[in-house]
Design a protein around this motif. Sequence first.
Motif, PDB file in Angstrom:
ATOM      1  N   GLN A   1       4.645  -5.069  10.470  1.00  0.00           N
ATOM      2  CA  GLN A   1       3.297  -5.342   9.635  1.00  0.00           C
ATOM      3  C   GLN A   1       3.136  -4.536   8.471  1.00  0.00           C
ATOM      4  N   ASP A   2       2.544  -4.975   7.552  1.00  0.00           N
ATOM      5  CA  ASP A   2       2.000  -4.181   6.587  1.00  0.00           C
ATOM      6  C   ASP A   2       1.059  -3.230   6.995  1.00  0.00           C
ATOM      7  N   SER A   3       1.166  -2.233   7.600  1.00  0.00           N
ATOM      8  CA  SER A   3       0.332  -1.230   8.129  1.00  0.00           C
ATOM      9  C   SER A   3      -0.940  -1.049   7.341  1.00  0.00           C
ATOM     10  N   TYR A   4      -0.731  -0.708   5.896  1.00  0.00           N
ATOM     11  CA  TYR A   4      -1.813  -0.510   5.104  1.00  0.00           C
ATOM     12  C   TYR A   4      -2.972  -1.483   5.174  1.00  0.00           C
ATOM     13  N   THR A   5      -2.347  -2.834   4.665  1.00  0.00           N
ATOM     14  CA  THR A   5      -3.134  -3.878   4.832  1.00  0.00           C
ATOM     15  C   THR A   5      -3.645  -4.073   6.197  1.00  0.00           C
ATOM     16  N   ALA A   6      -3.053  -3.822   7.203  1.00  0.00           N
ATOM     17  CA  ALA A   6      -3.781  -3.883   8.473  1.00  0.00           C
ATOM     18  C   ALA A   6      -4.855  -2.894   8.745  1.00  0.00           C
ATOM     19  N   GLY A   7      -4.679  -1.807   8.134  1.00  0.00           N
ATOM     20  CA  GLY A   7      -5.869  -0.731   8.386  1.00  0.00           C
ATOM     21  C   GLY A   7      -6.936  -1.174   7.508  1.00  0.00           C
TER      22      GLY A   7
ATOM     23  N   ALA B   1       3.550   4.249  10.550  1.00  0.00           N
ATOM     24  CA  ALA B   1       2.561   2.880  10.818  1.00  0.00           C
ATOM     25  C   ALA B   1       1.280   3.500  11.084  1.00  0.00           C
ATOM     26  N   ILE B   2       0.825   4.429  11.833  1.00  0.00           N
ATOM     27  CA  ILE B   2      -0.423   4.946  12.144  1.00  0.00           C
ATOM     28  C   ILE B   2      -0.946   5.480  11.011  1.00  0.00           C
ATOM     29  N   THR B   3      -0.297   6.530  10.175  1.00  0.00           N
ATOM     30  CA  THR B   3      -0.714   7.030   8.854  1.00  0.00           C
ATOM     31  C   THR B   3      -1.089   5.998   7.840  1.00  0.00           C
ATOM     32  N   LYS B   4      -0.386   4.878   7.745  1.00  0.00           N
ATOM     33  CA  LYS B   4      -0.923   3.885   6.727  1.00  0.00           C
ATOM     34  C   LYS B   4      -1.943   3.027   7.125  1.00  0.00           C
ATOM     35  N   ARG B   5      -2.189   2.955   8.421  1.00  0.00           N
ATOM     36  CA  ARG B   5      -3.437   2.013   8.955  1.00  0.00           C
ATOM     37  C   ARG B   5      -4.489   2.904   8.652  1.00  0.00           C
TER      38      ARG B   5
ATOM     39  N   GLY C   1     -18.989   3.641  14.970  1.00  0.00           N
ATOM     40  CA  GLY C   1     -17.973   2.989  15.116  1.00  0.00           C
ATOM     41  C   GLY C   1     -16.592   3.662  15.422  1.00  0.00           C
ATOM     42  N   VAL C   2     -15.750   3.177  16.226  1.00  0.00           N
ATOM     43  CA  VAL C   2     -14.458   3.912  16.715  1.00  0.00           C
ATOM     44  C   VAL C   2     -13.234   3.045  16.111  1.00  0.00           C
ATOM     45  N   PHE C   3     -12.393   3.502  15.378  1.00  0.00           N
ATOM     46  CA  PHE C   3     -11.305   3.158  15.161  1.00  0.00           C
ATOM     47  C   PHE C   3     -10.060   3.736  15.775  1.00  0.00           C
ATOM     48  N   VAL C   4      -9.075   3.091  16.554  1.00  0.00           N
ATOM     49  CA  VAL C   4      -7.868   3.518  17.207  1.00  0.00           C
ATOM     50  C   VAL C   4      -6.663   2.949  16.452  1.00  0.00           C
ATOM     51  N   PRO C   5      -5.914   3.701  15.625  1.00  0.00           N
ATOM     52  CA  PRO C   5      -4.778   2.935  14.794  1.00  0.00           C
ATOM     53  C   PRO C   5      -3.530   2.873  15.583  1.00  0.00           C
ATOM     54  N   SER C   6      -3.632   2.616  17.046  1.00  0.00           N
ATOM     55  CA  SER C   6      -2.734   2.568  17.930  1.00  0.00           C
ATOM     56  C   SER C   6      -2.775   1.510  19.024  1.00  0.00           C
ATOM     57  N   SER C   7      -1.846   1.486  19.722  1.00  0.00           N
ATOM     58  CA  SER C   7      -2.245   0.484  21.119  1.00  0.00           C
ATOM     59  C   SER C   7      -2.973   1.035  22.186  1.00  0.00           C
TER      60      SER C   7
ATOM     61  N   TYR D   1       7.364  -8.908   6.247  1.00  0.00           N
ATOM     62  CA  TYR D   1       5.936  -8.664   6.871  1.00  0.00           C
ATOM     63  C   TYR D   1       5.573  -9.865   7.727  1.00  0.00           C
ATOM     64  N   LEU D   2       5.038  -9.803   9.114  1.00  0.00           N
ATOM     65  CA  LEU D   2       4.498 -10.955   9.753  1.00  0.00           C
ATOM     66  C   LEU D   2       2.940 -10.935   9.532  1.00  0.00           C
ATOM     67  N   PRO D   3       2.479 -12.226   9.856  1.00  0.00           N
ATOM     68  CA  PRO D   3       1.248 -12.268   9.677  1.00  0.00           C
ATOM     69  C   PRO D   3       0.219 -11.379  10.518  1.00  0.00           C
ATOM     70  N   ILE D   4      -0.817 -10.913   9.763  1.00  0.00           N
ATOM     71  CA  ILE D   4      -1.818  -9.925  10.788  1.00  0.00           C
ATOM     72  C   ILE D   4      -2.846 -10.841  11.377  1.00  0.00           C
ATOM     73  N   ASP D   5      -3.035 -10.901  12.632  1.00  0.00           N
ATOM     74  CA  ASP D   5      -3.990 -11.543  13.491  1.00  0.00           C
ATOM     75  C   ASP D   5      -4.903 -10.628  13.933  1.00  0.00           C
ATOM     76  N   ILE D   6      -6.239 -11.361  13.722  1.00  0.00           N
ATOM     77  CA  ILE D   6      -7.568 -10.687  13.984  1.00  0.00           C
ATOM     78  C   ILE D   6      -7.919 -11.354  15.251  1.00  0.00           C
TER      79      ILE D   6
END
Length: 360
Positions: free
Chosen positions: A167-173, A204-208, A255-261, A332-337
């Motif tokens: 994934q493009d981690s920056y774009t996902a974040g 990946a976490i850092t980029k998000r 709001g809470v953002f968790v940049p992991s699974s 890069y694979l699609p980013i699904d919401i």
Amino acid sequence: MITIKDIAKEANVSEGTIDRVLHNRGGVSKKTKENIKKILNKHNFSVNPVASALAKKNKFQIATLIPEHNTTDLFWKSPLLGILKASKEVKNFGVQITNHTFNQYNPKSYLKTFQTLLKTKPSAVIIVPIFLKETKLIVKQLEKLDIPYTFLNIEIEGFKNFAFVGQDSYTAGYIAGKLMHLSLPKQSVFLIIQSKHNFTENNAITKRIEGFNGYFIKNKIREETLTLKVDNLNNLTESAQIINTFLKQHKAVKGVFVPSSRISIITNSIENNYLKTLRMIGFDNTPQNIDCLKNDSVSFLISQKPFDQGYESIKLATDFLLKKKIPKNKVYLPIDILTKENVAYNERNEFVFKNENYNV
């Protein structure tokens, strides 16, 4: 893509019988032969002469080095299922896959598993490069042995990997930041929660996180972001105490953002009186995360399409070995919401494959 195994299952015969019919080798009754040919014609199945020749001529081995999964952290099960699906398809091309899993919280396990992997004498290696320092040591050995390698899921720069799949981690974040802003349009305070193992190691976490903050910076939106780092999310009692104490001290958080699974663990740690006032956004459609999405404790999940990551990494490595095909350096694979309304339709290929073939 229909396979010989699929044809054999439908015809209720062995794969060897299908192979004999395809190559006119005899030893099959007329009735069985006619039935098999009907099924072959129905599926428009034919032998790929190029694949057949390659399978006889070349014998390549691709080794994967990925984190193991367990009942509390199922994310890595999905890439493994994708790898297994692709493994079945490339087998006919003379390509064998060996999978090697390590403890994602233990760099020694990462290195030890890699040494076991090397003994298989792989033609190419697919790596999830969780630990930077250890990855440098691994890559040094691979390059010395002239073994090509690609990175899966975690993108790091400065290496000679022939590709990255993920994934493009920056774009996902960035998308997560946009979703948070649209959910809470007024000026708000946001909290980013990280677990200890991804404070510094997981790029990946850092980029998000950079992408999340980047959305507000680029659009000149005033906001305040706080960060909470929890040492051990596997200790639920301790995590709950740390998170709820923080929320009690910072009542302005909306709001809470968790940049992991791990958002399900965090969500289940938050007291209801806090949770009902928060917008929760995290990553990955693990069963636990999906449950949180369905019961409205999580607003959005962002999928990395992990099944497709595993599948595409094998296909790219196979093309690289067989056809000398150089892929794009970054795939890069699609980013699904994901919302509770559409999550059932995500990763349909994974669900079908898992139900039909494997219980890993």
